[in-house]
Scaffold this active site. Sequence first.
Site, PDB file in Angstrom:
ATOM      1  N   LYS A 151      43.672  48.408  38.363  1.00 45.13           N
ATOM      2  CA  LYS A 151      43.460  48.041  36.963  1.00 45.13           C
ATOM      3  C   LYS A 151      42.113  48.524  36.434  1.00 45.13           C
ATOM      4  CE  LYS A 151      43.207  43.700  36.452  1.00 45.13           C
ATOM      5  NZ  LYS A 151      41.726  43.683  36.524  1.00 45.13           N
TER       6      LYS A 151
ATOM      7  N   THR B 151      40.185  50.873  37.723  1.00 45.26           N
ATOM      8  CA  THR B 151      40.224  52.337  37.771  1.00 45.26           C
ATOM      9  C   THR B 151      40.938  52.897  36.554  1.00 45.26           C
ATOM     10  OG1 THR B 151      40.218  52.294  40.191  1.00 45.26           O
ATOM     11  CG2 THR B 151      41.011  54.315  39.139  1.00 45.26           C
TER      12      THR B 151
ATOM     13  N   ARG C 117      33.985  43.512  33.449  1.00 44.75           N
ATOM     14  CA  ARG C 117      33.247  42.415  34.063  1.00 44.75           C
ATOM     15  C   ARG C 117      32.335  42.944  35.173  1.00 44.75           C
ATOM     16  NH1 ARG C 117      37.813  39.155  36.483  1.00 44.75           N
ATOM     17  NH2 ARG C 117      38.625  41.263  36.625  1.00 44.75           N
TER      18      ARG C 117
ATOM     19  N   LYS D 107      37.652  42.833  49.240  1.00 47.42           N
ATOM     20  CA  LYS D 107      37.895  44.008  48.407  1.00 47.42           C
ATOM     21  C   LYS D 107      36.884  45.137  48.559  1.00 47.42           C
ATOM     22  CE  LYS D 107      38.943  43.441  44.132  1.00 47.42           C
ATOM     23  NZ  LYS D 107      38.858  42.993  42.728  1.00 47.42           N
TER      24      LYS D 107
ATOM     25  N   ALA E 293      39.879  35.630  37.260  1.00 43.79           N
ATOM     26  CA  ALA E 293      40.994  35.209  36.415  1.00 43.79           C
ATOM     27  C   ALA E 293      41.912  34.213  37.108  1.00 43.79           C
ATOM     28  CB  ALA E 293      41.800  36.420  35.965  1.00 43.79           C
TER      29      ALA E 293
ATOM     30  N   PHE F 111      43.142  40.258  37.406  1.00 44.63           N
ATOM     31  CA  PHE F 111      44.410  40.041  38.091  1.00 44.63           C
ATOM     32  C   PHE F 111      45.611  40.354  37.196  1.00 44.63           C
ATOM     33  CE2 PHE F 111      41.734  37.158  40.871  1.00 44.63           C
ATOM     34  CZ  PHE F 111      41.719  38.050  41.921  1.00 44.63           C
TER      35      PHE F 111
ATOM     36  N   PHE G 185      50.530  57.668  43.223  1.00 47.18           N
ATOM     37  CA  PHE G 185      50.242  57.876  44.645  1.00 47.18           C
ATOM     38  C   PHE G 185      51.036  59.099  45.108  1.00 47.18           C
ATOM     39  CE2 PHE G 185      48.506  53.698  44.441  1.00 47.18           C
ATOM     40  CZ  PHE G 185      47.701  53.527  45.560  1.00 47.18           C
TER      41      PHE G 185
ATOM     42  N   TRP H 167      42.531  58.329  39.228  1.00 47.67           N
ATOM     43  CA  TRP H 167      41.812  58.170  40.500  1.00 47.67           C
ATOM     44  C   TRP H 167      41.472  59.532  41.087  1.00 47.67           C
ATOM     45  CZ3 TRP H 167      42.854  59.451  45.655  1.00 47.67           C
ATOM     46  CH2 TRP H 167      42.032  58.827  46.612  1.00 47.67           C
TER      47      TRP H 167
END
Length: 555
Positions: free
Chosen positions: A71, A73, A94, A105, A273, A301, A381, A409
């Site tokens: 998200k 990214t 944020r 993470k 969140a 999230f 991907f 990405w």
Amino acid sequence: MKSDVEIAQAAQMKPVVQVAAEMGLTEDDLELYGKYKAKVALPAWERLKTQPDGKLVLVTAINPTPAGEGKTTTTVGLGDALRKMGKKVAIALREPSLGPCFGLKGGAAGGGYAQVVPMEDINLHFTGDFHAITSAHNLLAAMLDNHIHQGNDLGIDPRRITWRRVMDLNERALRNIVCGLGGKINGVPRESGFDITVASEMMAILCLAGDLEDMKERIGRIIVAYTYDNRPVTANDLKATGALTLLFKDAIKPNLVQTLENTPAFVHGGPFANIAHGCNSVMATKFALKMADVCVTEAGFGADLGAEKFLNIKCRFAGLRPAAVVIVATVRALKMHGGVPKTELVGENMTALGAGLANLEKHIENIQKFGLPAVVAINAFPTDTAAELEFVRERCNTLGAEVALSEVWAKGGEGGRELAEKVLAACEKKNTFQQLYDVKAPIKEKIAVIAKQVYGAADVAYTPAVEKTIAELTALGFDKTPICMAKTQYSLSDDASKLGRPDGFTVTVKELRVAAGAGFLVALTGEIMTMPGLPKRPAAEKMDIDNSGKIIGLF
């Protein structure tokens, strides 16, 4: 491919003064934190506030899985793509918490070639905002305990103290503690505990305050305890408000950095969140809207958490009106929602994909309930097949949502052009944005709207303790506020094991907290906790720094 930190370390950053100049800010508007970070001084708002707002685009996602969604990214890459297309863009994100950074993470500033930089600084201390929040929160706790120790003139019942302490790390051993042990000189013994800083009401206040005076008023309303005769005790009652606000004198100012492609990015505030309201600061968003054609922001999230709170809480308080919403998903994650374990995601599996798509479809339906156009971003991907991507596109189109393949990405802004084009088109559509509930409705009615309409629950259950709390808060006049649901991020339900689109379930509210300063009630559901723990193999185990200052393993 290089790691995220290696890509960030090779970035060609512009001095933040130049980045600010693109948006019409002068050096006098900035308070510099080195060459590449700055806070925007609050007087700049007086010059900007009469300018028209740009378009507000919210980026959210499906319920997260270990397969990854991307998200942040996508948010960064979309901003870079829009800028490549000639739009004046500002991103609003944020700040990362040290808890997940060293826990599960790793870093949280985007990934690959769609990151905000300086990535190491943003992930580690940044401009000190979280330290200010932690210090203010714990100063209030210290003044509360000191008041009781020094005679308790307010008649505070030590059994009804609601204000815990916080720290910005995952530390399960501190979830529940006994403080004040060791004799009379050390205070009054009582049970308490620690939450993570991002769950602090102080964090919510930082993110919802319109200015320093608004922040002071909100801090003064914080309820920390109740007296023996059931009266709420506030920060104002403890004469703590001025000192607490003083600690926020710099933290309240939005932070300005840039992406790898030099797009301006405000990174300010960081509530989770799942246990808080999950959005960056109102001030940062408003600054971005005044200085850009398009402000791209994100909410934490899945859309059942971050987006719901962005739209029902943040937009309500700040008077914001989004133009469009992006829902991020991956084929891999959708197959996990369809029942495939992470170890078996390689290879085409249309059956699992079809089952998992139900999760994405529910989020699309929810965004449409708010009257907003939805664009689905499929974070690409290499293992995705053409048939899988087309299947996702057809199912989403059936629900009236456009779909774009996002390759930010791997390619940065260039990989987000298709997404940017569809987002711009969505922004031009007429929308009928509305909140889902009347803030003046009874507490249970508002919780039921969120649980049934957003999560898809069949019913809501309340523990006897919560039933009592609802009656007390209603009698005290705290019922006419928005609801901030604390719920697992992994499922639409309050049970993390129920992936996809569960139905027939009951959401159980186990605790209800009043956040009078923030202006909402927090309903804790299921097994959610406000202090996370570290995983078996914390990300911190792989981190290091050499004698030259080069960091490895941050992400």
